[in-house]
Design a protein around this motif. Structure first.
Motif, PDB file in Angstrom:
ATOM      1  N   ARG A 263     -30.031  63.647 -76.583  1.00 20.39           N
ATOM      2  CA  ARG A 263     -31.242  62.920 -76.205  1.00 20.39           C
ATOM      3  C   ARG A 263     -31.535  63.244 -74.751  1.00 20.39           C
ATOM      4  O   ARG A 263     -30.741  62.926 -73.861  1.00 20.39           O
ATOM      5  CB  ARG A 263     -31.078  61.429 -76.392  1.00 20.39           C
ATOM      6  CG  ARG A 263     -32.389  60.683 -76.093  1.00 20.39           C
ATOM      7  CD  ARG A 263     -32.157  59.200 -75.963  1.00 20.39           C
ATOM      8  NE  ARG A 263     -31.790  58.622 -77.240  1.00 20.39           N
ATOM      9  CZ  ARG A 263     -31.198  57.430 -77.353  1.00 20.39           C
ATOM     10  NH1 ARG A 263     -30.894  56.720 -76.272  1.00 20.39           N
ATOM     11  NH2 ARG A 263     -30.884  56.956 -78.529  1.00 20.39           N
TER      12      ARG A 263
ATOM     13  N   ASN B  17     -33.801  63.571 -71.143  1.00 16.11           N
ATOM     14  CA  ASN B  17     -34.629  62.748 -70.270  1.00 16.11           C
ATOM     15  C   ASN B  17     -35.708  63.553 -69.547  1.00 16.11           C
ATOM     16  O   ASN B  17     -36.517  62.994 -68.824  1.00 16.11           O
ATOM     17  CB  ASN B  17     -33.750  62.046 -69.237  1.00 16.11           C
ATOM     18  CG  ASN B  17     -32.728  61.156 -69.918  1.00 16.11           C
ATOM     19  OD1 ASN B  17     -33.081  60.370 -70.794  1.00 16.11           O
ATOM     20  ND2 ASN B  17     -31.465  61.297 -69.562  1.00 16.11           N
TER      21      ASN B  17
ATOM     22  N   ARG C 281     -37.832  60.263 -75.847  1.00 20.94           N
ATOM     23  CA  ARG C 281     -37.892  59.440 -74.637  1.00 20.94           C
ATOM     24  C   ARG C 281     -38.715  60.097 -73.534  1.00 20.94           C
ATOM     25  O   ARG C 281     -38.746  59.608 -72.410  1.00 20.94           O
ATOM     26  CB  ARG C 281     -36.482  59.129 -74.129  1.00 20.94           C
ATOM     27  CG  ARG C 281     -35.617  58.410 -75.150  1.00 20.94           C
ATOM     28  CD  ARG C 281     -36.217  57.073 -75.560  1.00 20.94           C
ATOM     29  NE  ARG C 281     -35.910  56.719 -76.940  1.00 20.94           N
ATOM     30  CZ  ARG C 281     -34.949  55.895 -77.331  1.00 20.94           C
ATOM     31  NH1 ARG C 281     -34.208  55.319 -76.430  1.00 20.94           N
ATOM     32  NH2 ARG C 281     -34.731  55.631 -78.589  1.00 20.94           N
TER      33      ARG C 281
ATOM     34  N   ASP D  61     -41.649  60.137 -72.208  1.00 20.77           N
ATOM     35  CA  ASP D  61     -42.893  59.382 -72.306  1.00 20.77           C
ATOM     36  C   ASP D  61     -44.090  60.111 -71.703  1.00 20.77           C
ATOM     37  O   ASP D  61     -45.230  59.814 -72.016  1.00 20.77           O
ATOM     38  CB  ASP D  61     -42.719  58.006 -71.658  1.00 20.77           C
ATOM     39  CG  ASP D  61     -41.858  57.102 -72.522  1.00 20.77           C
ATOM     40  OD1 ASP D  61     -41.843  57.328 -73.756  1.00 20.77           O
ATOM     41  OD2 ASP D  61     -41.193  56.204 -71.982  1.00 20.77           O
TER      42      ASP D  61
ATOM     43  N   THR E 129     -41.641  52.409 -75.617  1.00 24.89           N
ATOM     44  CA  THR E 129     -40.252  52.521 -76.026  1.00 24.89           C
ATOM     45  C   THR E 129     -39.334  51.521 -75.350  1.00 24.89           C
ATOM     46  O   THR E 129     -38.337  51.139 -75.920  1.00 24.89           O
ATOM     47  CB  THR E 129     -39.714  53.918 -75.704  1.00 24.89           C
ATOM     48  OG1 THR E 129     -39.788  54.094 -74.287  1.00 24.89           O
ATOM     49  CG2 THR E 129     -40.519  54.991 -76.370  1.00 24.89           C
TER      50      THR E 129
ATOM     51  N   THR F  29     -36.664  53.518 -70.377  1.00 26.12           N
ATOM     52  CA  THR F  29     -37.117  54.630 -69.558  1.00 26.12           C
ATOM     53  C   THR F  29     -35.930  55.054 -68.706  1.00 26.12           C
ATOM     54  O   THR F  29     -35.313  54.248 -68.019  1.00 26.12           O
ATOM     55  CB  THR F  29     -38.279  54.224 -68.653  1.00 26.12           C
ATOM     56  OG1 THR F  29     -39.148  53.406 -69.446  1.00 26.12           O
ATOM     57  CG2 THR F  29     -39.041  55.430 -68.176  1.00 26.12           C
TER      58      THR F  29
ATOM     59  N   GLU G 291     -31.857  56.721 -82.827  1.00 27.48           N
ATOM     60  CA  GLU G 291     -33.181  56.762 -82.222  1.00 27.48           C
ATOM     61  C   GLU G 291     -33.785  55.360 -82.098  1.00 27.48           C
ATOM     62  O   GLU G 291     -34.723  55.139 -81.340  1.00 27.48           O
ATOM     63  CB  GLU G 291     -34.118  57.617 -83.076  1.00 27.48           C
ATOM     64  CG  GLU G 291     -33.898  59.102 -82.928  1.00 27.48           C
ATOM     65  CD  GLU G 291     -34.516  59.638 -81.650  1.00 27.48           C
ATOM     66  OE1 GLU G 291     -35.709  59.369 -81.432  1.00 27.48           O
ATOM     67  OE2 GLU G 291     -33.809  60.287 -80.877  1.00 27.48           O
TER      68      GLU G 291
END
Lengths: 777, 326, 211
Positions: free
Chosen positions: B9, B11, B53, B55, C34, C37, C117
């Motif tokens: 995952r 960033n 993630r 965004d 989400t 962050t 997730e």
């Protein structure tokens, strides 16, 4: 030559106990207080709150997960299986094959005489079981399944029944692919009948193979406790599963307990155990752990049954006045790789729905290398209806008669196809057609459509059709135990499963009606071979007419004992006592009344137990449900898109037990019929591999929320059947899906002038037909 | 049940690009297509790189020239709900609304949508077909009712499953791609790959590349757009035939037209023949009839999909007629 | 973002430019449903196939700490690890809707959502619509209108309607049908589901009365 009706769901002609004694039957209800009302289901809370435990929800702390390894080929010999890699994989607890000790078992296919091995070295259809695996997680089980190395000798296959009798086709069993001799039926003389006719039409029809795909997968949780096996199975009948499993494993019936309190849909595909049930049991035994084994969605498309395809030809003769003179019907069908009733009941409506003196039917069942058929909501009937109702529509046009009037001209009052011509207890067919037509506004709509020239690309059409369902009257055996506790609450013990039709709710209503109890004070225990009474599977639209008279009998017996106690305490004549809202009243002496919880005699006894049996059906009469449906469609004349605008269903299924669940059956049956008519078909890769192409819900298209009409009007027809049984109920779930597809086809013809003789009527077909007609013009 | 994989995952986009270390490493965004493919074991994944993630890759914003920039992680639902998109690119909003089901539109991203794998049942099934490195396209001689009538090059007859893609081509969108070598911009029309070019790929994406956004230029004044899809059932179904139109009018004449088909070819299929016929013309009945006929002029139907010929003609006629009315 | 025209020119030749990498990507303006962050400089999270990831799921307002394999679906974890069997398994491939849950209030298929997730998201299942043992308004409406038969697709149908009404408290008939179009019902209860959705909108608006 008359025949006895085919036995699909159950047998006739054995002695059964009767309660109350013959002659003491409770009289038909006249005014009812509970029955017929639109009451929410007694188990609605459980179903919407998530507290209903379906078999696939069952879990144990030490539970592991099973998977079936299936053949990827439609016809292949297993030459060698190497499980060594799979056995060493993380989490794997057991791998079983036909050579595992205790797994070399004989499997009897349910609808015929076919037998094979549980893990048969000759896989005659894609998905037939080759091995079973249990592992700590379903992911690990799937990993191990992928690691099992099977060496197949891939054989030539035939998966299209229309090619199964070609000399070049590989033979699946015996000397050719015929399942047996043709199934023939004949009365009168069809040639004479055709000679008498003013119009004779002959048309070929085909319905595609449909898959049941209930929302809950097929499978079970199996758990051993010493020599006792308990199975939580998603099933329509716990007792048939018990019998199948005990039979295959060679166990005493009493040592196999099957529980299926809730189940997520079956439509005929869950009337018996599957190989998966036995494999789960073997894996549980091998590992000493409870095993959850539910097939994957894709596997259920291959191996848990289908409505088989039907290739039909119907020749029909009619006089100008609408008298049917002859019907000649042939059908080629297939139940798949083993005997499975591939042509079962396809011709029943031709034999029995409309008055016709000369009828001849010949149906041929052949083997193909595909999964076996299982009964599918009114087996055979929607297929036969597709041919018969479209043919009647065409005949009506040919003799310039309203299709409603043509059908009304040919209403039988007795079952022509059964030995002895038994009359129906009631035949609501005429009333269904008349009242349905009135509710639809048939005459007006027909007139309006004939008078207006439709402009533009969207054309409106209307269509209708009728049906009967060859059983649906229910039959013995069934036993019910009803316990009335001293506080006026009751516990009803019944073996039958509630498929979602509302069976439990109806049974609680029968008890409430008879004993004046509040619905929420009635608790039902059902579908558990270890703890509830014997019942046959819930299928054939027979559950309510089978169980409700037995429930009423049990309630009548409880009432008899209760009123006896009350009469003693009130010192009054038992004959004058009735029960209302939990209170016992005397009709002669208004002062004499007592609430059930106040009865000392009952408190001392603690409970009153009533046993009810389902008695036999009336002799020399036949019990069938009937129906008529009407619909309006809009068709895009350029693209071939069809919109079903509205439906009216007038169904005669005897007494309406619960108007809410009754109407739910109606909208559900029509929605399923829309699937047959417009969207669903199994696709097999006939050329290269014989494998199923569309084994998922993207490619196999169930109707969605956007495919159903805005309005489905249910018009219950209840002529008051006092002879069928003591509650007057008949089956509804199956009849209501029978004519739907044909009715839509008739409406499409009305809109377009094109007769679509093959399902499904999607733009894939209709767009091309419209374009070809335009080109010819 | 999915085989296992390692999971990363990230960033930042740099981490994502760095994480895409092998051809079998897959980008995970909405997951609606990828997870199904993994479950069906159509192709392996040694690693999933989750970019969910990031965004910054989410949302719709205006560009300086009056166009829109759509982040790759923007869901189809967010597209449908965007007033700006509805106002300026109604055909694209319609196309997004016609895709999949409400839940899938809530999950599925526009980046994933244009990168999705074909829905050919041979490709998705247990068939070792040409596109999966095998030697045979099973569909040519098999069950091809839902397959292509254009652009198959006699190699592979998948149809591209995306509804938004033809609308994006019609609006002349550009795809921004980030990879180990930096950023590149690919016109939407050149984003998808025909079998003739590479039968095992659906897009021009190279190893390590990720779609980060889609840029829509401002449509010319007087542009009308639409997307129409015919399918076997009314929800949750791919196109039997779809037509995306973006047509700029000057007065009552067509100044510029982009006509793109879905359900027709292995890529969103632009029919320049139709564009040429309508450009400079009034959309009257005779022009529309010519355009409809031109839609399928070069079609090569297979054994079971000849219906697509009249169907595409019908939809083209219907849509151009509707567009002429405004 | 004035580089667009320049880059568009290059794009037409299929060119590649280092310029703009990272700097020009991203939309930035609209963001972050989400809830998690992480700084772009933070190390990525890595889970190897043979490892289990430690995650915290927020389900129906309650935190669940657990170990999961990366491949485990949210559906599998809800049902088989947490016993929340209100969420049903129908196809495990996003084609039926029986596993519909709300993620941050929006209906999604739990079968196509990895549990790992779902970390940091607010998950609502059927059980989360209950208040103690009391049914929520959508559930009540389903009972009143007999909007189910076998009941197996029902939890998913209810969650889809719940999600629809959270987004659009007063949906039209067409919007209800569309909102329900991501959930299959083989028993064919759709028409009653539409009625129930309409009724639920009334109940949620505090308009009780007879159905």
């Amino acid at each position: 030559m008359k025949v006895d009706d085919p036995e699909l769901y159950y047998m006739e002609g054995f002695p059964v106990p009767e309660t109350p004694a013959p002659g003491e039957d409770p009289k038909p209800w006249i005014e009812t207080f509970v029955i017929g009302k639109p009451l929410p289901r007694v188990d609605a809370y459980q179903r919407v709150s998530g507290s209903a435990i379906y078999p696939s929800d069952v879990s144990f702390p030490d539970m592991i997960y099973g998977v079936v390894v299936g053949s990827p080929h439609p016809n292949a010999m297993v030459e060698r299986i190497d499980t060594s890699k799979a056995e060493k994989m993380p989490g794997v607890r057991a791998v079983i094959t036909g050579s595992t000790a205790g797994a070399d078992l004989t499997w009897k296919w349910p609808y015929g005489n076919s037998k094979s091995k549980l893990f048969d070295p000759h896989c005659r259809f894609e998905g037939d079981a080759v091995a079973g695996i249990a592992a700590d997680t379903p992911y690990q089980a799937a990993d191990a399944a992928a690691a099992v190395e099977v060496q197949y000798k891939v054989l030539p296959f035939v998966v299209d029944e229309r090619k199964a009798l070609d000399p070049a086709a590989p033979v699946i069993h015996g000397k050719d692919n015929h399942v047996g001799k043709p199934d023939t039926y004949e009365r009168g003389d069809v040639n004479k009948g055709f000679a008498e006719a003013d119009v004779v039409l002959e048309t070929e029809y085909r319905t595609e193979c449909l898959i049941h795909t209930p929302m809950e997968l097929h499978g079970c949780v199996a758990r051993w406790d010493g020599d006792r096996l308990t199975i939580w199975e998603s099933t329509q009948g716990v007792y048939p599963v018990q019998q199948d499993v005990a039979g295959v494993l060679g166990m005493p019936l009493a040592k196999v307990r099957v529980i299926g309190h809730y189940m997520g849909g079956g439509f005929g595909s869950k009337l018996q155990a599957g190989k998966y049930t036995v494999i789960a049991s073997l894996l549980a035994k091998a590992t000493g752990r409870p095993v959850k084994l539910f097939l994957s969605r894709e596997e259920t498309f291959l191996s848990t049954g289908n409505r088989p395809p039907s290739n039909m030809k119907l020749k029909a003769g009619v006089k100008k006045d609408g008298t049917l003179t002859a019907l000649e019907f042939t059908c080629l069908g297939t139940g798949g790789a083993y005997q499975s009733g591939g042509i079962s009941l396809v011709d029943w409506l031709i034999r029995d729905l409309y008055t016709c003196p000369n009828v001849r039917c010949e149906c041929n069942d052949v083997f193909i290398n595909a999964g076996c058929a299982r009964p599918f909501r009114a087996p055979g009937h929607p297929q036969g209806s597709w041919a018969l109702e479209q043919t009647l529509d065409a005949l009506a046009e040919a003799i310039k008669m309203d299709p409603v009037d043509l059908r009304l001209k040919n209403i039988p009052l007795y079952s022509q196809a059964r030995a002895g011509d038994p009359p129906y207890t009631t035949t609501g067919l005429k009333e269904c057609i008349e009242k349905g037509a009135a509710a639809f506004g048939w005459k007006e709509a027909r007139k309006k459509l004939s008078q207006t020239k439709q402009e533009g690309h969207i054309r409106t059409g209307i269509g209708m059709g009728a049906c009967l369902w060859f059983v649906g009257g229910g039959r013995p055996p069934s036993t019910i135990v009803l316990k009335l506790f001293s506080d006026g609450s009751a516990n009803l013990n019944m073996g039958a499963s509630d498929l979602g039709t509302g069976t439990k709710t109806v049974m609680a209503m029968v008890v409430a009606e008879e004993l004046g109890l509040k619905i929420h004070n009635i608790q039902i225990e059902n579908a558990d071979t270890g703890a509830t009474q014997y019942a046959t599977a819930s299928g054939g639209s027979k559950t309510v007419p089978t169980e409700s008279p037995a429930v009423r009998a049990a309630a009548v017996e409880v009432k008899r004992q209760l009123l006896k106690i009350a009469a003693d305490e009130l010192k009054t004549d038992v004959q004058a006592l009735t029960i209302r809202n939990g209170e016992i009243l005397s009709s002669r002496e208004p002062a004499k009344r007592i609430k059930i919880p106040d009865l000392k005699g009952l408190k001392q006894r603690g409970v009153i137990v009533g046993i009810g049996y389902r008695g036999p059906n009336p002799s020399n009469k036949w019990v069938n449900p009937f129906g008529a449906q009407f619909c309006e469609v809009k068709v895009d004349m350029r693209t071939g898109e069809i919109e079903v605008v509205r439906f009216v269903a007038a169904q005669e299924s005897g007494r309406v037990m619960n108007r809410l669940t009754y109407d739910s059956q109606v909208i559900g049956g029509i929605t399923m019929g829309i699937g047959l008519g417009l969207t669903e078909m199994r696709v097999l890769d006939g050329n290269e591999t014989g494998k199923m192409c569309n084994r998922n819900w993207h490619d196999y298209k169930l109707p969605t929320a956007l495919d159903v009409p805005r309005e489905i009007v249910s018009v219950p027809i209840d002529p008051g059947d006092t002879e069928a049984n003591s509650t007057g109920a008949k089956g509804l779930g199956e009849p209501v899906t029978i004519p739907t597809a044909a009715v839509i086809a008739n409406a499409v013809y009305n809109a377009t002038g094109i007769r679509v003789t093959e399902t499904p009527m999607s733009p894939v077909k209709l767009c091309l037909m419209l374009a070809e007609r335009d080109r010819r013009k | 049940m999915m085989p296992n994989f390692s999971y990363l995952r990230v960033n930042s986009l740099e981490q994502a690009v760095e994480g895409l270390t092998s051809p079998e490493t897959r980008v995970l965004a909405g997951g609606t297509d990828l997870l199904g493919c993994l479950r069906d074991r159509i192709f392996p994944a040694d690693k999933l790189v989750s970019i969910t993630r990031l965004d910054k890759l989410r949302g719709i914003e205006e560009t300086a020239d009056g166009g829109l920039r759509i982040g790759a992680l923007t869901t189809l639902t967010e597209l449908i709900d965007s007033p700006k998109l509805k106002e300026r690119f109604p055909g694209l909003a319609q196309a997004a609304g016609e895709a999949a089901s409400p839940q899938l539109r809530n999950q599925g991203t526009i980046g994933g949508n244009i990168c999705q794998k074909p829905r050919c049942w041979y490709y998705r099934g247990e068939f070792h077909c040409l596109r999966k490195g095998g030697t045979l396209c099973y569909a040519f001689g098999g069950e091809n009712q839902f397959h292509a009538i254009f652009g198959t090059d006699n190699k592979c007859c998948i149809v591209h499953p995306s509804d938004p893609s033809p609308a994006l081509v019609a609006f002349e969108a550009t795809v921004r791609v980030v990879g180990p070598k930096g950023t590149r911009l690919v016109p939407m029309e050149k984003f998808h790959v025909l079998p003739a070019e590479n039968v095992e790929k659906e897009t021009v994406l190279e190893q390590g590349e990720i779609v980060t956004e889609i840029v829509l230029p401002k449509p010319a004044a007087g542009t009308r757009s639409s997307y129409r899809k015919v399918r076997a059932r009314r929800s949750w179904d791919f196109a039997l035939a779809g037509v995306a139109l973006a047509v700029a009018f000057k007065g009552d004449k067509v100044e510029r037209a982009r006509v793109v088909l879905s359900g027709a070819a292995p890529v969103p299929w632009r029919v320049k023949e139709v564009e040429e016929i309508v450009t400079g013309k009034k959309l009257d009945a005779s022009t529309i009839a010519k355009a409809a006929a031109a839609t399928v002029k070069n079609a090569q139907p297979l054994e079971h999909n000849a219906y697509k010929i009249p169907l595409f003609k019908a939809v083209m006629e219907e849509q151009l007629t509707a567009m002429a009315k405004g | 973002m004035g580089k667009d025209s320049d880059e568009n020119d290059r794009a037409s030749h299929g060119g590649v430019t280092r310029r703009g990498f990272i700097a020009s990507v991203g939309v930035g303006a609209v963001v972050a449903a989400t809830g998690v962050t992480t700084a772009e400089t933070a190390e990525p999270q890595v889970v190897k196939p043979e490892e289990m990831a430690k995650i915290t799921l927020l389900i129906n307002g309650r935190k669940h700490r657990m170990l999961v394999e990366p491949r485990w679906s949210l559906l599998y974890v809800l049902r088989e690890k947490l016993g929340l069997t209100g969420t049903k398994v129908g196809c495990e491939r996003g084609e039926c809707g029986a596993c519909t849950v709300l993620v941050n209030g929006v209906p999604r298929y739990a079968c196509l959502t990895l549990a790992i997730e779902a970390e940091g998201q607010e998950i609502t299942t059927l059980e989360g619509l209950m208040s103690g043992e009391e049914l929520g308004p959508v559930q009540v409406a389903f009972v009143e209108h007999d909007a189910f038969q076998c009941g197996y697709c029902t939890p998913g149908q209810i969650m889809a309607v719940e999600g629809l009404l959270r987004k659009n408290p007063h949906p039209s008939d067409a919007e209800i049908r569309l909102g329900a179009s991501g959930n299959l019902c083989r028993c064919g209860a759709y028409l009653n589901i539409f009625k129930a959705a309409d009724r639920a909108a009334h109940l949620k608006a505090g308009k009780g009365g007879k159905p």
